[in-house]
Motif scaffolding. Structure first.
Motif, PDB file in Angstrom:
ATOM      1  N   ARG A 295       0.841  -1.198   0.000  1.00 29.27           N
ATOM      2  CA  ARG A 295       0.000   0.000   0.000  1.00 29.27           C
ATOM      3  C   ARG A 295       0.876   1.248   0.000  1.00 29.27           C
ATOM      4  N   ARG A 296       0.531   2.214  -0.835  1.00 28.29           N
ATOM      5  CA  ARG A 296       1.343   3.426  -0.945  1.00 28.29           C
ATOM      6  C   ARG A 296       1.076   4.424   0.185  1.00 28.29           C
ATOM      7  N   LYS A 297      -0.192   4.564   0.606  1.00 26.21           N
ATOM      8  CA  LYS A 297      -0.522   5.586   1.605  1.00 26.21           C
ATOM      9  C   LYS A 297       0.214   5.384   2.923  1.00 26.21           C
ATOM     10  N   PRO A 298       0.283   4.150   3.451  1.00 22.98           N
ATOM     11  CA  PRO A 298       1.062   3.973   4.688  1.00 22.98           C
ATOM     12  C   PRO A 298       2.531   4.353   4.522  1.00 22.98           C
ATOM     13  N   LEU A 299       3.099   4.070   3.356  1.00 22.27           N
ATOM     14  CA  LEU A 299       4.498   4.439   3.127  1.00 22.27           C
ATOM     15  C   LEU A 299       4.661   5.950   3.080  1.00 22.27           C
ATOM     16  N   GLU A 300       3.658   6.649   2.550  1.00 23.80           N
ATOM     17  CA  GLU A 300       3.697   8.118   2.563  1.00 23.80           C
ATOM     18  C   GLU A 300       3.636   8.633   4.001  1.00 23.80           C
ATOM     19  N   GLU A 301       2.825   7.976   4.823  1.00 26.11           N
ATOM     20  CA  GLU A 301       2.732   8.364   6.235  1.00 26.11           C
ATOM     21  C   GLU A 301       4.057   8.113   6.948  1.00 26.11           C
ATOM     22  N   LEU A 302       4.721   6.994   6.640  1.00 23.40           N
ATOM     23  CA  LEU A 302       6.036   6.714   7.215  1.00 23.40           C
ATOM     24  C   LEU A 302       7.023   7.822   6.868  1.00 23.40           C
ATOM     25  N   THR A 303       7.024   8.246   5.623  1.00 28.34           N
ATOM     26  CA  THR A 303       7.942   9.311   5.193  1.00 28.34           C
ATOM     27  C   THR A 303       7.715  10.584   6.001  1.00 28.34           C
ATOM     28  N   LYS A 304       6.452  10.908   6.269  1.00 30.41           N
ATOM     29  CA  LYS A 304       6.125  12.097   7.063  1.00 30.41           C
ATOM     30  C   LYS A 304       6.611  11.932   8.500  1.00 30.41           C
ATOM     31  N   ARG A 305       6.413  10.746   9.049  1.00 30.26           N
ATOM     32  CA  ARG A 305       6.821  10.510  10.444  1.00 30.26           C
ATOM     33  C   ARG A 305       8.342  10.551  10.590  1.00 30.26           C
ATOM     34  N   ALA A 306       9.051   9.998   9.605  1.00 38.58           N
ATOM     35  CA  ALA A 306      10.521  10.029   9.643  1.00 38.58           C
ATOM     36  C   ALA A 306      11.035  11.466   9.535  1.00 38.58           C
ATOM     37  N   LYS A 307      10.382  12.262   8.692  1.00 41.63           N
ATOM     38  CA  LYS A 307      10.775  13.664   8.538  1.00 41.63           C
ATOM     39  C   LYS A 307      10.527  14.429   9.828  1.00 41.63           C
ATOM     40  N   ARG A 308       9.388  14.146  10.476  1.00 45.23           N
ATOM     41  CA  ARG A 308       9.059  14.830  11.726  1.00 45.23           C
ATOM     42  C   ARG A 308      10.110  14.530  12.800  1.00 45.23           C
TER      43      ARG A 308
END
Length: 448
Positions: A295-308
């Motif tokens: 799934r792409r959306k969870p990976l997008e959320e991971l990217t946001k969390r890592a950036k935060r």
């Protein structure tokens, strides 16, 4: 005699409290029926309801939400009482009973529900004269109130659960006790020390308690928390992660310079934990993690969390086909947190024990073995392969690992230490009662 146009017409509110109690009952019944008929998670149903019905204040939402989830927690007993789909006396009895079982504070509404129930000759409910501390106490109270000696503690989990788990009779009550209680909110100090995070949370009036087991874990208690109002969360210093889930990263124990692949990462809770563990050893750790999911959306959320969190060294590689999305024979460690029945998370999602059936366990074995087998190709010589689920069934756990080892003799099990008991085991199951957490399974293998 004219029949009432709806079941609720038979119950007339005489006081403001009774009027509100009827309104709450209607909403809770609507939500309960939606969950059971649509077979969708209660969290999702409730969240959508509150998003589209802004009229409810925080107190209203609490009464509705906690009553609803309490119904699911005790449904193994209550379904023997409320056998219709109507809001009748038995429905009000169920609402009154769960308020008593969980010591809810809205006594004016629970008393109103009790009064409505007692309009029927079927019920003569009264409040408990003593504190109901244990599941055994609660069972005895309901047996007496409902004149139903057939109620037993094991009914609080579906019959099929006992068929697909390996539980000694002496442990059944402990499991039911844990599954019938609400777990605390567990968190993880991501970029701060445990004490630094506790101090930071105190500034936002959030009380946190350090875990005795892991030096980056802490409990935030049982109250609902608005994460977006917490400074440490906004800065990526805090992540919400159940203590049972944190066991997985601790078992992986990645070294600062290693390269790991999280094959079924979802939104990346364990990816972030692995990276945090690396950086705690060396703030300039040159190791890395690749995270994959279909799934792409969870990976997008991971990217946001890592950036935060300010984390570098994390990249994503979505599964696009059955072919590996990464290079073979490359990684020091591969984590396979496989899709599963999630029976270990029933404390947080009590509705799922009544929405699912035994197939949710038995249907996933082949998929889990396939994912583990394909993912193992990415492990380099002397590398680690970690298989984990949030299931409590050997069908999804030990049986999958044993089938994999039989077909892949180049891998061998590593002995693990139970983080909460200190015992040595070949494969580790964390039961909810072990440390007031979700249930988890993990096995670690080495490629020879």
């Amino acid at each position: 005699m004219v029949e009432p146009s709806s079941p609720l017409d038979a119950f007339q509110a005489q006081t403001p409290a009774q009027k509100r109690a009827l309104s709450y009952s209607n909403t809770i019944h609507q939500l309960f029926t939606s969950v059971m008929q649509e077979k969708l998670p209660a969290d999702r149903i409730v969240g959508e309801y509150f998003r589209t019905n802004k009229k409810h204040g925080s107190k209203d939402r609490r009464v509705i939400r906690e009553s609803l989830f309490a119904l699911f927690r005790w449904w193994g007993w209550l379904k023997q009482v409320h056998t219709s789909q109507q809001q009748d006396a038995s429905w009000f009895a169920c609402l009154a009973m769960v308020a008593e079982l969980e010591s809810h504070k809205w006594t004016q509404f629970s008393e109103a529900w009790q009064e409505f129930a007692n309009q029927s000759e079927q019920f003569k409910l009264s409040a408990s004269k003593s504190t109901l501390d244990s599941v055994t106490d609660k069972c005895a109270y309901l047996q007496q109130q409902l004149q139903m000696p057939s109620l037993v503690t094991t009914q609080l989990l579906p019959d099929w659960f006992w068929q697909v788990t390996d539980v000694d009779n002496t442990q059944q009550l402990a499991i039911v006790e844990a599954m019938s209680s609400r777990p605390p909110i567990w968190a993880r100090a991501q970029t701060l020390s445990q004490q630094q995070l506790i101090n930071s949370l105190a500034k936002d009036d959030v009380e946190a308690t350090a875990s005795e087991f892991f030096d980056d874990a802490l409990s935030l208690g049982f109250k609902s928390i608005n994460l977006n109002a917490i400074s440490a969360y906004q800065r990526g210093e805090l992540e919400i992660q159940d203590l049972g889930s944190q066991v997985i990263g601790q078992i992986c124990a990645p070294k600062a310079e290693q390269h790991w692949w999280d094959t079924c990462s979802g939104a990346g809770g364990k990816t972030l934990q692995l990276r945090s563990l690396m950086l705690r050893q060396n703030s300039k750790a040159d190791g890395s993690i690749i995270s994959s999911d279909i799934r792409r959306k969870p990976l997008e959320e991971l990217t946001k969390r890592a950036k935060r969190a300010g984390f570098s060294g994390i990249n994503v590689a979505p599964w696009k086909s059955e072919a590996l999305p990464v290079d073979a024979n490359t990684f020091d460690g591969v984590l396979v947190d496989a899709p599963c029945s999630c029976t270990g998370t029933w404390r947080r999602n009590p509705d799922m024990r009544w929405l699912d059936d035994v197939n949710v366990v038995t249907d996933k074995h082949d998929l889990q073995l396939d994912i583990l087998t394909r993912s193992a190709k990415a492990v380099k010589a002397q590398g680690q392969l970690v298989y984990a689920t949030c299931s409590l069934s050997p069908v999804e756990n030990e049986q999958v690992v044993n089938a994999f080892l039989n077909a892949n003799p180049e891998f061998e099990l590593r002995t693990l230490t139970h983080p909460f008991k200190g015992t040595q085991v070949e494969m580790l199951t964390i039961w909810p009662q072990d440390a007031n957490s979700d249930g988890m399974f993990v096995a670690k293998m080495i490629k020879r």
